[in-house]
Structure formats: C-alpha cells, structure tokens
Design a protein around this motif. Structure first.
Motif, PDB file in Angstrom:
ATOM      1  N   ILE A 102       0.972  -1.169   0.016  1.00  0.00           N
ATOM      2  CA  ILE A 102       0.071   0.114  -0.018  1.00  0.00           C
ATOM      3  C   ILE A 102       0.813   1.354   0.073  1.00  0.00           C
ATOM      4  CG2 ILE A 102      -1.707   1.527   1.289  1.00  0.00           C
ATOM      5  CD1 ILE A 102      -2.937  -1.310   2.403  1.00  0.00           C
ATOM      6  N   LYS A 103       2.026   1.239   0.663  1.00  0.00           N
ATOM      7  CA  LYS A 103       2.921   2.552   1.070  1.00  0.00           C
ATOM      8  C   LYS A 103       3.437   2.606  -0.356  1.00  0.00           C
ATOM      9  CE  LYS A 103       5.191   1.707   5.206  1.00  0.00           C
ATOM     10  NZ  LYS A 103       6.478   1.575   5.613  1.00  0.00           N
ATOM     11  N   VAL A 104       3.938   1.874  -1.111  1.00  0.00           N
ATOM     12  CA  VAL A 104       4.534   1.942  -2.424  1.00  0.00           C
ATOM     13  C   VAL A 104       3.639   2.391  -3.402  1.00  0.00           C
ATOM     14  CG1 VAL A 104       5.761   0.748  -4.211  1.00  0.00           C
ATOM     15  CG2 VAL A 104       6.336   0.214  -1.820  1.00  0.00           C
ATOM     16  N   ILE A 105       2.469   1.611  -3.449  1.00  0.00           N
ATOM     17  CA  ILE A 105       1.694   1.928  -4.453  1.00  0.00           C
ATOM     18  C   ILE A 105       0.976   3.306  -4.644  1.00  0.00           C
ATOM     19  CG2 ILE A 105      -0.296   0.892  -6.073  1.00  0.00           C
ATOM     20  CD1 ILE A 105       0.737  -1.703  -4.964  1.00  0.00           C
ATOM     21  N   SER A 106       0.450   3.455  -3.413  1.00  0.00           N
ATOM     22  CA  SER A 106       0.008   4.853  -2.928  1.00  0.00           C
ATOM     23  C   SER A 106       0.752   5.842  -3.508  1.00  0.00           C
ATOM     24  CB  SER A 106      -0.196   5.236  -1.564  1.00  0.00           C
ATOM     25  OG  SER A 106      -1.212   4.096  -0.951  1.00  0.00           O
ATOM     26  N   MET A 164      -0.810   5.726  -7.507  1.00  0.00           N
ATOM     27  CA  MET A 164      -2.158   5.610  -7.534  1.00  0.00           C
ATOM     28  C   MET A 164      -3.137   5.597  -6.324  1.00  0.00           C
ATOM     29  SD  MET A 164      -1.997   1.811  -9.414  1.00  0.00           S
ATOM     30  CE  MET A 164      -0.049   2.132  -9.955  1.00  0.00           C
ATOM     31  N   GLU A 165      -4.272   6.105  -6.514  1.00  0.00           N
ATOM     32  CA  GLU A 165      -5.161   6.107  -5.079  1.00  0.00           C
ATOM     33  C   GLU A 165      -5.728   4.626  -5.358  1.00  0.00           C
ATOM     34  OE1 GLU A 165      -8.706   8.640  -4.207  1.00  0.00           O
ATOM     35  OE2 GLU A 165      -6.975   9.963  -4.778  1.00  0.00           O
ATOM     36  N   ILE A 166      -5.769   3.752  -4.264  1.00  0.00           N
ATOM     37  CA  ILE A 166      -5.991   2.223  -4.286  1.00  0.00           C
ATOM     38  C   ILE A 166      -7.204   2.351  -3.221  1.00  0.00           C
ATOM     39  CG2 ILE A 166      -4.130   1.334  -5.223  1.00  0.00           C
ATOM     40  CD1 ILE A 166      -3.386   0.584  -2.553  1.00  0.00           C
ATOM     41  N   GLU A 167      -8.284   1.385  -3.634  1.00  0.00           N
ATOM     42  CA  GLU A 167      -9.257   1.252  -2.604  1.00  0.00           C
ATOM     43  C   GLU A 167      -8.592  -0.092  -1.538  1.00  0.00           C
ATOM     44  OE1 GLU A 167     -12.044   1.349  -0.588  1.00  0.00           O
ATOM     45  OE2 GLU A 167     -12.888   2.097  -2.711  1.00  0.00           O
ATOM     46  N   GLU A 168      -8.470   0.199  -0.524  1.00  0.00           N
ATOM     47  CA  GLU A 168      -7.462  -0.482   0.472  1.00  0.00           C
ATOM     48  C   GLU A 168      -8.646  -1.444   0.977  1.00  0.00           C
ATOM     49  OE1 GLU A 168      -5.298   1.454   3.619  1.00  0.00           O
ATOM     50  OE2 GLU A 168      -4.619   2.928   2.013  1.00  0.00           O
ATOM     51  N   ASN A 169      -9.641  -1.282   1.304  1.00  0.00           N
ATOM     52  CA  ASN A 169     -10.665  -2.178   1.826  1.00  0.00           C
ATOM     53  C   ASN A 169     -10.749  -3.425   0.985  1.00  0.00           C
ATOM     54  OD1 ASN A 169     -10.426  -0.507   4.243  1.00  0.00           O
ATOM     55  ND2 ASN A 169     -12.425   0.612   3.198  1.00  0.00           N
ATOM     56  N   GLU A 170     -10.840  -3.116  -0.183  1.00  0.00           N
ATOM     57  CA  GLU A 170     -11.309  -4.346  -1.284  1.00  0.00           C
ATOM     58  C   GLU A 170      -9.771  -4.854  -1.698  1.00  0.00           C
ATOM     59  OE1 GLU A 170     -14.421  -5.018  -2.836  1.00  0.00           O
ATOM     60  OE2 GLU A 170     -14.587  -3.786  -0.819  1.00  0.00           O
ATOM     61  N   ALA A 225      -1.490 -10.509  -5.667  1.00  0.00           N
ATOM     62  CA  ALA A 225      -1.990  -9.045  -4.982  1.00  0.00           C
ATOM     63  C   ALA A 225      -3.191  -8.712  -5.969  1.00  0.00           C
ATOM     64  CB  ALA A 225      -1.077  -8.052  -4.897  1.00  0.00           C
ATOM     65  N   ASN A 226      -4.314  -8.446  -5.488  1.00  0.00           N
ATOM     66  CA  ASN A 226      -5.473  -7.884  -6.525  1.00  0.00           C
ATOM     67  C   ASN A 226      -6.015  -6.339  -5.815  1.00  0.00           C
ATOM     68  OD1 ASN A 226      -7.612  -7.289  -8.263  1.00  0.00           O
ATOM     69  ND2 ASN A 226      -8.835  -9.407  -7.728  1.00  0.00           N
ATOM     70  N   ILE A 227      -5.262  -5.356  -6.361  1.00  0.00           N
ATOM     71  CA  ILE A 227      -5.563  -4.139  -5.935  1.00  0.00           C
ATOM     72  C   ILE A 227      -6.473  -3.187  -6.836  1.00  0.00           C
ATOM     73  CG2 ILE A 227      -4.240  -2.128  -5.240  1.00  0.00           C
ATOM     74  CD1 ILE A 227      -1.692  -4.138  -5.075  1.00  0.00           C
ATOM     75  N   PRO A 228      -7.514  -2.958  -6.488  1.00  0.00           N
ATOM     76  CA  PRO A 228      -8.621  -1.959  -7.266  1.00  0.00           C
ATOM     77  C   PRO A 228      -7.918  -0.650  -7.234  1.00  0.00           C
ATOM     78  CG  PRO A 228      -9.709  -3.384  -5.664  1.00  0.00           C
ATOM     79  CD  PRO A 228      -8.203  -3.278  -5.330  1.00  0.00           C
ATOM     80  N   ILE A 229      -7.893   0.102  -8.422  1.00  0.00           N
ATOM     81  CA  ILE A 229      -7.513   1.319  -8.519  1.00  0.00           C
ATOM     82  C   ILE A 229      -8.494   2.313  -8.571  1.00  0.00           C
ATOM     83  CG2 ILE A 229      -5.727   3.015  -9.888  1.00  0.00           C
ATOM     84  CD1 ILE A 229      -4.552   0.184 -11.039  1.00  0.00           C
TER      85      ILE A 229
END
Lengths: 265, 94
Positions: B46-50, B53-59, B81-85
């Motif tokens: 989360i730290k790196v990707i944030s 991009m803005e990501i949906e952390e809860n999902e 890792a499935n990270i919704p943007i």
C-alpha cells in the motif's frame, strides 16, 4: 535383518494404534515374526487394543534404563506364533527416552524380528522424534478430514527433513456413502494433495469399536471390512500386488430415488 | 431439490469446500507464511503503490497461492495481489 516401520500421523485419533495392532497381527498371521513397539510414553494404548494390558511387567523405559533385559519386557501374544509387544511406560514422560536410545533399541530388535512396528504418539515433539529415530520406513495414517490431511502434510515434510523418504499413506475411516454424495474427500483427492504413494484404504467399520472393546484386533474377524483392508495392507508390505478393495455400498437407483424424495439424507 | 442433486452431484458439496480450504492451508504451511506476515507485505505494498495511484484499500486482496515452475512443473508458492485502483496520480503519467 528385519525392517523398522514407524506408524505416524501428526494428528491424534486418526487410528495409528489400531493400524499398528492390525497390521502387526496380520503380518504375524502370515507367518512373520513381528514386534509392536508402543512409544507413547505416559499414554500407552497399544497394550489395550491388543488385549495384553494385564500381562505387562516391564516396559520400554525399563529396557533403556537397564532395569530389565529386552526379552523380559517383550510380551508374547499367545493367540499367534511370532507376535510380541513392547509396551510403553505409563508413569514416565516422553523425555525418559532419547532418540539415540530408540535407535539402539530398534537396531537390536530388527536382528531378531522380521518387522518392528513402532506406534508413534500424536504431535511433533520429543515422542515423535523418538519414534522415528530408528525407523527405516514410515507409514502415515490420515482420515478424510481437513485437519488430519494438513497434519499428514506437515509430517511428510518433517520426515523428509530427517531423511526418511517416500513415506506411504494409509487412509483410514473412509465412508463410501459420504464420498459418493460428495460430502467426503475421496482417495484421489488426498493422494493428489499429499503427493505420496498409497498403501491402503480402510473403511469406517463399527467392528473396530467391538474389536477394541474385546482387545482382539479386527483382522481376526473374517466379517470385518476394516480387518480385510488391514490384511490387504499386510500383503502389500510383503510385496504382493493387491488391488484396492471395493468400497461400494448399496447406492442403487432406489437409494437415489429415496434421497430425491427426501426420504433419506 | 434440483436435477443435479438427483444424479448425485452438487456444486457446493462439502468435499469441494474441504479441498479448497485444505489447498490454501497447505500453501501457507509449506511456504511457512503466517497471516501476520502477509498483513505486513500488504502494508508495504500500500505504501509503495499509494505514491502512484489511489487504491481501494478495503477491497485489496493479497494472498498466497501456488503456481508451477520450470520444465518439471514443480509446484511453488506464488503471491497474488489484487489491488483495485480508484484513480491514477499525476506522477504516473509522466
């Protein structure tokens, strides 16, 4: 020179002791000289399953501590030629024996016997380490449950780490009716997941309870399906090719019809 | 009661549930990865990707699964890792 085989599982209650008693008895019935070694120090059970609990004078700990000679501690099963039990101590704990001592004991026993079957306690601590210390081969008993198969997988890893390769799998307490309706993992599922060779499959059988009540292993009962399965396993240990017995239960068209109309679950 | 049940097949049979749970358990056991360790990795991701991009952390879903490697198809653990943007940040378009 005989062979030392440890019967292990990780999880408790899957049938290690029953399996040890039955395979041992079956091998003796086939004319082999067999000794069963109970390494579950503090919680011995193999004597009860074998119906020999009233004849214990000395035990495994007495032998390694030099309190008695090995021959004095071995209980001869009077029902068959060539079957002996070395009971575990009931009043000590697992630390009373070291892996080195177990190794030495197994070396001595296999000079005298064709098969030394070591009944391993549940868990992966000292008792497990003692039980596998002198083993040439390992049989892993599991039941078709998530927890039992998971523990079996862990045991396979631990055995490999101690250079006990190619353990064989015994699937215990399988219920054909439940497998059929998709409510129990089947043989292929488990072999696929654990990726080891199958030695045998033992069906759930209420005769096991009866035989344990009496202290007579189920292989003596010609009508016991589990007993038959254990005899087949003994023959496979002896190198014979024995096909898996059919686990079929009545599940004909009428059964399905009844189930369809909700008369049976 | 449907026709599939009549023929003795059910999609949601408890056996399939057991197999799936077991598979996942073993992936974790064999890789020796604890859920806490996975949470740690998730936090770092989360730290790196944030930054980009803005990501949906809860999902967000980070888990271990298995894949096959090499000619012998040796099964090895794999991290998925499935990270919704939600939205890309400006810096990413540079």
């Amino acid at each position: 020179m005989g062979e030392v085989i440890v019967i292990t599982s990780g999880k408790g209650g899957v049938g290690k002791t029953t399996t040890t008693a039955n395979i041992g008895t079956a091998l003796a019935l086939a004319g082999k000289k067999v000794v069963l070694v109970d390494t579950d120090i503090g919680l011995r059970n193999l004597d009860v399953v074998m119906g020999l609990e009233n004849r214990i004078v000395y035990d495994l700990v007495d032998v390694v501590e030099g309190i008695c000679r090995l021959k004095q501690a071995l209980i001869r099963d009077k029902r068959i030629e060539g079957l002996y039990l070395l009971p575990a101590a009931q009043t000590k704990d697992k630390t009373a024996v070291s892996p080195e001592q177990m190794k030495g004991l197994c070396e001595t026993l296999k000079e005298e016997f064709d098969y030394v079957l070591v009944d391993c306690p549940a868990g992966i601590e000292q008792g497990f380490k003692n039980a596998i210390a002198g083993a040439d081969k390992a049989f892993i008993v599991t039941t078709p449950e998530v927890a039992a198969v998971r523990d079996a997988d862990r045991i396979i890893g631990l055995l490999e780490a101690t250079e006990l390769y190619e353990p064989k799998l015994i699937i215990n307490r399988i219920r054909a009716d439940m497998v059929k309706r998709g409510d129990m993992m089947d043989i292929d599922d488990m072999i696929d997941i654990l990726a080891i060779e199958l030695l045998g499959v033992v069906p759930e059988d209420e005769k096991i309870v009866i035989s344990t009540n009496k202290g007579e292993p189920a292989v003596y009962d010609p009508n016991s399906k589990a007993g038959q399965a254990y005899k087949n396993i003994a023959r496979r240990i002896e190198g014979e090719e024995v096909p898996l017995m059919s686990l079929e239960v009545e599940s004909g068209f009428m059964e399905k019809l009844k189930r369809f109309f909700g008369l049976r679950k | 009661m449907d026709i599939m049940k009549f023929f003795g097949r059910e999609d949601s049979s408890s056996k399939e549930v057991a197999k799936e749970r077991l598979r996942l358990l073993l992936v974790h056991d064999r890789a020796n990865v604890s859920p806490r360790f996975l949470e740690m990795i998730k936090g770092e991701l989360i730290k790196v990707i944030s930054d980009y991009m803005e990501i949906e952390e809860n999902e967000m879903d980070v888990k271990l699964t298995k894949t096959k490697l090499g000619k012998r198809n040796t099964p090895v653990p794999a991290l998925i890792a499935n990270i919704p943007i939600k939205r890309m940040k400006h810096i990413a378009r540079v």
